[in-house]
Structures are given as structure tokens and as C-alpha cells.
Design an enzyme around this catalytic site. Structure first.
Site, PDB file in Angstrom:
ATOM      1  N   CYS A 154       2.344   0.469  -8.802  1.00  0.00           N
ATOM      2  CA  CYS A 154       3.540   0.851  -8.040  1.00  0.00           C
ATOM      3  C   CYS A 154       4.767   0.818  -8.930  1.00  0.00           C
ATOM      4  O   CYS A 154       5.793   1.391  -8.602  1.00  0.00           O
ATOM      5  CB  CYS A 154       3.711  -0.069  -6.845  1.00  0.00           C
ATOM      6  SG  CYS A 154       3.693  -1.792  -7.324  1.00  0.00           S
ATOM      7  N   GLU A 183       5.537  -3.529   0.933  1.00  0.00           N
ATOM      8  CA  GLU A 183       5.822  -2.960  -0.395  1.00  0.00           C
ATOM      9  C   GLU A 183       5.008  -1.684  -0.498  1.00  0.00           C
ATOM     10  O   GLU A 183       3.792  -1.716  -0.328  1.00  0.00           O
ATOM     11  CB  GLU A 183       5.411  -3.928  -1.511  1.00  0.00           C
ATOM     12  CG  GLU A 183       6.136  -5.259  -1.491  1.00  0.00           C
ATOM     13  CD  GLU A 183       7.626  -5.159  -1.625  1.00  0.00           C
ATOM     14  OE1 GLU A 183       8.129  -4.133  -2.143  1.00  0.00           O
ATOM     15  OE2 GLU A 183       8.325  -6.084  -1.186  1.00  0.00           O
ATOM     16  N   VAL A 239       0.781   4.737   5.409  1.00  0.00           N
ATOM     17  CA  VAL A 239       0.143   3.615   6.103  1.00  0.00           C
ATOM     18  C   VAL A 239       1.213   2.581   6.473  1.00  0.00           C
ATOM     19  O   VAL A 239       1.211   2.027   7.575  1.00  0.00           O
ATOM     20  CB  VAL A 239      -0.987   2.999   5.247  1.00  0.00           C
ATOM     21  CG1 VAL A 239      -1.527   1.725   5.896  1.00  0.00           C
ATOM     22  CG2 VAL A 239      -2.110   4.001   5.050  1.00  0.00           C
ATOM     23  N   GLY A 240       2.145   2.358   5.564  1.00  0.00           N
ATOM     24  CA  GLY A 240       3.229   1.406   5.838  1.00  0.00           C
ATOM     25  C   GLY A 240       4.010   1.783   7.090  1.00  0.00           C
ATOM     26  O   GLY A 240       4.348   0.925   7.909  1.00  0.00           O
ATOM     27  N   GLY A 285       0.841  -1.194   0.000  1.00  0.00           N
ATOM     28  CA  GLY A 285       0.000   0.000   0.000  1.00  0.00           C
ATOM     29  C   GLY A 285       0.870   1.237   0.000  1.00  0.00           C
ATOM     30  O   GLY A 285       1.967   1.235  -0.556  1.00  0.00           O
ATOM     31  N   SER A 286       0.384   2.272   0.653  1.00  0.00           N
ATOM     32  CA  SER A 286       1.075   3.557   0.590  1.00  0.00           C
ATOM     33  C   SER A 286       2.127   3.692   1.698  1.00  0.00           C
ATOM     34  O   SER A 286       2.077   2.989   2.709  1.00  0.00           O
ATOM     35  CB  SER A 286       0.048   4.678   0.726  1.00  0.00           C
ATOM     36  OG  SER A 286      -0.589   4.578   1.985  1.00  0.00           O
TER      37      SER A 286
END
Ligand code: NAP
Ligand code: MG
Length: 483
Positions: A282, A248, A230-231, A226-227
Site C-alpha cells: 500500500c 487502511e 471492500v472498505g 484492504g481495498s
């Protein structure tokens, strides 16, 4: 095939505490369905059940596990037409890409089905006489899978397949923008010969149910795509509980076009890499770094090809670019267009909202010219059908620019010069490098992942997946005592 819009909690399909609407971004009048949002109690219930189911699953023979994964893979491939249509309908990618994604997800499962049988450890003699050593991998336990909407079936599958292959239980929190694909995949998994509660689907908002899942001490490992923001939150939660984590995240991939490039190849790769999936990849080629001697010819063809791309309903024949996924994404994209202009970039084509036959989130693919790498449009991930051209005067400058980013997922070079291609391959600071190919498009039997802020933790896919989804046990056996 059984179809409902519920969560799979401790082996039962259950309604949640509320529902969300799932609308087709190609046509907002098309309501795909309402999908259950899991409650906190349901999450706790399924976490507890998963722990017991995992022990049972790990004790299945490797052939029995292989059969389960093979059956999931075969079902995905056999139903790629229907499930791909559903995927395109809810996510907005052209039908051919939706079907291709589901078929590819099936291949991940059949690949890991075979890997079930290839779990072979190491043995060694101890430094002590008469002692033998056996090194083998065991399941990590209960795995939380948190996945994005842009490849709703493929990204989830390349986590779920190895997690199951190596004997783990899975709790899956898919993106709320693509719940139909999540229910469809879960339906296939739920029908297999697996222990009750081995696999759970917990749809719900990331900031509520996702957050609770990644903070749970009952989770042994978290695989997230994800982004970046958030990661980072998930990484902090994981560190707090000392939970194994693999992430990732975003990127800002560059495609270098050298002076000796074959022009048509360069343009085809640039357009495909930049605008495939509406740029919502991505691995999208969002920075096009072009040698000055080929710049004008490249730009002319690039604009010609970009302008000719057919933007339309994802399910209609001939559509090359579907809508973007949501209103929020569309507004962010249009804000980036304005930002680019205010930074001094020249918008050569596209970049505007389109009025079409259907009410959806349509936007024309846009190309920025006269950009510098320092501009925010060349530093921040946009996840939009937008690409920037950056003019350079030599190879060294292009390589420096490729590496001048805090991300590092993929990069590519278009050149006929072997020495340059080799140098690039060795010196681009990205996890994936391509030569005379688009920056997007990766295989499943080899590692995938990035550097810098693009990834954190072990690589995904291929044999690398075993690093994450297993723990190593080293056993010492006194073999020196005769019976
Ligand atoms: P996102 O907003 O980070 O969401 C990803 C997932 O995390 C969703 O399921 C989301 O749930 C959930 N989530 C959100 N907040 C959470 C929290 N606090 N705790 C736990 N889970 C939470 O990303 P996205 O908008 O779906 O996807 C776009 C991003 O994914 C882009 O940045 C893109 O680069 C990246 N991406 C990376 C790769 C790669 O392999 N490097 C591949 C594809 C996409 P909800 O959205 O349902 O609330
Ligand atoms: Mg999001």
C-alpha cells in the site's frame, strides 16, 4: 509445534464446512495445504464465547497480559525462519522479506507487551469543590480484524497486538490467499495463558464469512486493511450497527525527485519503493515525479537497475522479486500494462509475463515513461510491479501532482535542499511523508495511516492504537466528605 489447517472456534480447532487449496505462487505444483472455511454457525458460536472471554481477559492483571504478549512476540521472533519461509512460500515475497516480516510482527507484540504496563490515565479536580475526576481507558470489547494477503503476518499483528494489549477479544478473518500464515500465528496465540475463546480464527471468503462478521451486532470494533471498494462496504455495515471502525485502504504514492537530488540515492529509493514485494504494497512508489533537468539521467539508471532485478522463485537465493500473488492479480497487472500503452504511455522495460523454470505468476518489473498524472495508470492503484515516470518543470508542479489524487497514504521527496524538504513535509497531503527515503517502510511505535480515500478512522500503531482499541471513562468522585 502443533500444526493443523483448522479454524480456532470458541477455543477449539475445528474443521469447517468446506476447504480451499493453498498453492505456492512461485510453483503451482506445490500444494501447501487445504484450509478450513468457517461456517456461519461457527462464527456465531465464537462471537458468543468471545464476549465472555473478553471480560475474563480484561480482569487479568496487567503483568499477566504483558507476559502473554511478550511470549507471542518472542515465539514469532524465535520462529521467524520457519514461519517466514512458510509466508514466502504462500505469498511469493522473497525469503528475506518473509522472514523479516515475521520477525517484525514479533516486535509489534513485544512493543505492545510493554504498553500493557503503560496504561496510565489522567486525573483532575472538578469545577465543583471537593470533587475529583479520574479519566481512564477501558477495552472496547470484541474486535473484528479483517486483514489482507500482502503482509499476512505483519498487518494482522499490528491490529491483534494492541487489541489484546488493551483488554479486548479478537475474531480474525485473514485473507483466503494466505491461510497458512494465519494458522501459524493463531497456533502461537492459542498456546498462551488466555481465556478460552479470547482469540478466534475464522478463515473463509471475505464476501461470505467476512461480510457476516462485519455485519454482526456482537462486534464492537472493526479494524480493516484492504481495498477501497471492500472498505466502503465495511464502513456501511459498521455505520448500520454503530460499530467503531478503522480502515487502511489503497493508495497511489508518489516519490518526487528534484533537480538537486543525489542520483544514486534517488534511483535506489525509487526501485526499492516501486518493486519491493512485487509492488504489492500500500506504500509502493508507483508514481515517480521527476524534475526535467535530471529526468534523462534518472530514467537511464532506473531502467538499468529495473532490468537487472532478478525475478524468480521466492524461496531461491538471489531472488529480488518473487511472483505476484495470484493469477487474477497477474491478469489485472497485464491489463494495466495494455491500458497504459493505450493511454499513450511508453513502456520502457518489463511489464510482461515471464516463463521460468517453475510454473508461477511471474512478471518482469515495468517502467512507463511519458506519462501524465491524469492517466488511469497514475490515478488507480495497480498493486503491481509497475511504476510511472512523470516529468515536471519545477517543485511547485511536483507538489501539486503529488496531491492530485483521491488517495493520500505516503509520499516522498529526494532533495538536498532543506527549505524544499521542509515545505514538502508540511504541504504534501499524505499521512506519511519521507525525505530522502523510500515511500515504503514504516515503524511500529509511531502512528500510521493516510488521508483521503486511503484511511478512515483513527490511526494505527504506536500510542494512537489506544484511541481505537479503548473507550474512555470519566469518573467523578465526591472526595469532600471526611470519614
Ligand atoms: P481486499 O480484497 O479488500 O481484501 C482484504 C480483506 O477483506 C481480505 O481478508 C478479504 O477476504 C476481506 N473481504 C473481502 N470482501 C469482504 C467483505 N465484503 N466483507 C468483509 N471482508 C471482506 O484486499 P486484498 O486484495 O486482500 O489486499 C490488497 C489491498 O489492500 C490493496 O488495495 C492495498 O492497497 C490494500 N492494503 C492497504 C494497506 C494500508 O495500510 N493502507 C496495507 C496493505 C494493503 P478474501 O480476500 O479472503 O476474500
Ligand atoms: Mg482480494
Amino acid at each position: 509445534m502443533l500444526q493443523n489447517n483448522h479454524n480456532l472456534i470458541a477455543g477449539e480447532w475445528l474443521a469447517g464446512e468446506s476447504v480451499i487449496e493453498n498453492r505456492n505462487p512461485s510453483d503451482l505444483s506445490d500444494l501447501i495445504g487445504e484450509y478450513a472455511q468457517a461456517s456461519s454457525e461457527q462464527l456465531q458460536q465464537t462471537l458468543t464465547q468471545a464476549r465472555m472471554a473478553q471480560v475474563e481477559w480484561a480482569a487479568y492483571s496487567i503483568e499477566r497480559k504483558q507476559s502473554v504478549l511478550m511470549a507471542i512476540g518472542n515465539a514469532l521472533m524465535a520462529n521467524a525462519e520457519d514461519l517466514g519461509t512458510l509466508l514466502s512460500r504462500e505469498e511469493g515475497k522473497p525469503l528475506v522479506e518473509g522472514k523479516g516480516e515475521v520477525f517484525r510482527a514479533g516486535q509489534f507484540f513485544t512493543y505492545y507487551a510493554a504498553e500493557c504496563l503503560r496504561q496510565i490515565g489522567e486525573n483532575a479536580d472538578s469545577v465543583r469543590a471537593g470533587v475529583e475526576i479520574d479519566v481512564r481507558r477501558e477495552p472496547v470489547g470484541v474486535v473484528a480484524v479483517v486483514s489482507p494477503w500482502n503482509f499476512p503476518t505483519a498487518t494482522a499483528s499490528w491490529k491483534i497486538a494492541p487489541a489484546l494489549c488493551y483488554g479486548n477479544a479478537v475474531i480474525w478473518k485473514p485473507a483466503n490467499l494466505t491461510p497458512a500464515s494465519a494458522v501459524a500465528l493463531t497456533n502461537i496465540i492459542a498456546q498462551q495463558d488466555i481465556p478460552k475463546g479470547l482469540f478466534s480464527l475464522v478463515m473463509g471468503s471475505g464476501s461470505i464469512i467476512g461480510n457476516e462478521l462485519v455485519n454482526s451486532p456482537l462486534v464492537d470494533a472493526i479494524s480493516f486493511t484492504g481495498s477501497l471498494p471492500v472498505g466502503k462496504q465495511i464502513a456501511s455495515a459498521a455505520i448500520e450497527n454503530l460499530t467503531r471502525v478503522q480502515m487502511e485502504m489503497g493508495s497511489k504514492n508518489a516519490l518526487v525527485v528534484m533537480d538537486d537530488a543525489e542520483l544514486d540515492l534517488a534511483v535506489t529509493n525509487a526501485v526499492g519503493g516501486a518493486f519491493g514485494g512485487s509492488g504489492q504494497k500500500c506504500t509502493a512508489s508507483s508514481r515517480l515525479i521527476v524534475h526535467e533537468s535530471i529526468h534523462d539521467a534518472f530514467v537511464e539508471k532506473l531502467i538499468e537497475k529495473t532490468t537487472a532485478m532478478k525475478v524468480g522463485h521466492a524461496l531461491h537465493e538471489g531472488t529480488q522479486i518473487g511472483p505476484v500473488v495470484s493469477e487474477q492479480q497477474l491478469n489485472e497487472n497485464l491489463a494495466y500494462v495494455e491500458l497504459g500503452k493505450s493511454e499513450g504511455a511508453e513502456l520502457a522495460c518489463g511489464g510482461v509475463r515471464l516463463d521460468t523454470q517453475h510454473d508461477g505468476f511471474y512478471m518482469s518489473p515495468g517502467v512507463f515513461l511519458k506519462t501524465s498524472n491524469q492517466m488511469r495508470i497514475n490515478q488507480e492503484e495497480m498493486f503491481a510491479p509497475l511504476a510511472s515516470v512523470i516529468k515536471v518543470s519545477d517543485y511547485e508542479e511536483s507538489l501539486a501532482m503529488v496531491n492530485d489524487t483521491h488517495f493520500g497514504l505516503t509520499s516522498g521527496i529526494i532533495t538536498r535542499n532543506l527549505a524544499r524538504a521542509t515545505h514538502f513535509r508540511r504541504n504534501a497531503r499524505t499521512g506519511v511523508v519521507t525525505v530522502n527515503l523510500p515511500t515504503a517502510g514504516t515503524d511500529y511505535h509511531v502512528p500510521f495511516g493516510g488521508r483521503g480515500d486511503s484511511s478512515y478512522g483513527p490511526r494505527e500503531q504506536g500510542k494512537s492504537a489506544a484511541e481505537f482499541y479503548t473507550v474512555v471513562k470519566t469518573a467523578y468522585i465526591n472526595a469532600g466528605i471526611p470519614g
